[in-house]
Structures are given as structure tokens and as C-alpha cells.
Design a protein around this motif. Structure first.
Motif, mmCIF file in Angstrom:
data_model
loop_
_atom_site.group_PDB
_atom_site.id
_atom_site.type_symbol
_atom_site.label_atom_id
_atom_site.label_comp_id
_atom_site.label_asym_id
_atom_site.label_seq_id
_atom_site.Cartn_x
_atom_site.Cartn_y
_atom_site.Cartn_z
ATOM 1 N N ARG A 177 -6.076 -3.644 -2.556
ATOM 2 C CA ARG A 177 -5.622 -4.187 -1.477
ATOM 3 C C ARG A 177 -5.677 -5.748 -1.155
ATOM 4 O O ARG A 177 -6.826 -6.179 -1.432
ATOM 5 C CB ARG A 177 -5.839 -3.449 0.045
ATOM 6 N N ASN A 230 -0.054 -7.696 -0.565
ATOM 7 C CA ASN A 230 0.206 -6.637 -1.322
ATOM 8 C C ASN A 230 -0.883 -5.616 -1.374
ATOM 9 O O ASN A 230 -2.001 -5.579 -1.085
ATOM 10 C CB ASN A 230 0.542 -7.239 -2.606
ATOM 11 N N TYR A 288 -1.769 -2.428 -4.247
ATOM 12 C CA TYR A 288 -1.581 -2.040 -5.718
ATOM 13 C C TYR A 288 -2.475 -0.708 -5.982
ATOM 14 O O TYR A 288 -3.282 -0.656 -5.417
ATOM 15 C CB TYR A 288 -2.055 -3.103 -6.728
ATOM 16 N N SER A 339 3.280 -0.878 -6.968
ATOM 17 C CA SER A 339 3.013 -1.758 -6.037
ATOM 18 C C SER A 339 3.818 -2.306 -5.229
ATOM 19 O O SER A 339 5.034 -2.244 -5.649
ATOM 20 C CB SER A 339 2.016 -3.185 -6.938
ATOM 21 N N THR A 340 3.459 -3.347 -4.322
ATOM 22 C CA THR A 340 4.715 -3.852 -3.582
ATOM 23 C C THR A 340 5.302 -4.936 -4.157
ATOM 24 O O THR A 340 6.032 -5.629 -3.651
ATOM 25 C CB THR A 340 4.014 -4.364 -2.239
ATOM 26 N N VAL A 388 4.553 2.738 -1.203
ATOM 27 C CA VAL A 388 3.787 2.930 -2.544
ATOM 28 C C VAL A 388 3.242 3.864 -2.895
ATOM 29 O O VAL A 388 3.189 4.451 -4.184
ATOM 30 C CB VAL A 388 2.785 1.555 -2.560
#
Length: 119
Positions: free
Chosen positions: A32, A36, A38, A54-55, A76
Motif C-alpha cells: 500500500r 495506490n 498493489y 493494482s490500481t 482490486v
């Protein structure tokens, strides 16, 4: 404020506990940042990533304003769970790293459970 050494120590402590109870299951690893989030499903025995999300992905960014909220984390989590189930993985161990199980990390985990992953 946590130092880099304290964060690494916390992360390695969690990783050590996870390896003790994993019984060969893949690891759902979360990373984190302030902008974003992941996530990867990793097979530690082979050293391969089975699924990831991921974002930062193009199709994800088209529909969302930001990657730094619980709604984005939940999306996500759902996405990585769908990819993992498609790859044949239903059971994982949750590796939250040095992050507390709260907020975005918790939203991601709950969405992954709802989408079919068991941990």
C-alpha cells in the motif's frame, strides 16, 4: 513515525508467522502506498507470481477517480481474487506486510473473500 528498520522488522515477523502456517498455500501479498494499492498471489515454493492486480491498471483507472480509498482497494481485491480463482487457486494465506488490518487493507481482504478466495 515508524522507521524503515522497524517497518522491515514488522514485515519480516509477519512473513515468518505466515510461512509457519502456510502448509504450501500461496501467499496473498499486499503493498500500500499513499496513492495506490498493489496485490499479488505468490507461490513461494516455485517463486512465481500466480495473479496480480493494482490500481495502476488501465481498465481500472478508467472507472475510478483515485486509487487511494477503500472502494478502490475493494475493487482490486475482487479483481485479484477472480484472477486467482481462474488460475486454479482458491486457498491462500494473507500477508498484510507491515500494515495493520484496517481501512484499505481490510477492504481488500474482505472483497477477495467475497469473490471466492479462502483465507
Amino acid at each position: 513515525m515508524a522507521t524503515k528498520e522497524a517497518t522491515q522488522r514488522r514485515s519480516s515477523r509477519i512473513r515468518r508467522q505466515i510461512k509457519a502456517v502456510s502448509n504450501g498455500r500461496p501467499r496473498l501479498s499486499v503493498h500500500r502506498t499513499s496513492k495506490n494499492i498493489y496485490v499479488q498471489v505468490i507461490d513461494d515454493a516455485k517463486g512465481h507470481t500466480i495473479a496480480a492486480a493494482s490500481t495502476l491498471e488501465k481498465d481500472f483507472k478508467a472507472g475510478k477517480k483515485t486509487g487511494a480509498d477503500t472502494a478502490a482497494a475493494a475493487a482490486v481485491g475482487k479483481l485479484v481474487a477472480e484472477r486467482a480463482v481462474k488460475a486454479g487457486v482458491k486457498e491462500v494465506v494473507f500477508d498484510r506486510g507491515a500494515y495493520i488490518y484496517h481501512g484499505r487493507v481490510k477492504a481488500l481482504a474482505e472483497a477477495a473473500r467475497e469473490a471466492g478466495l479462502s483465507f
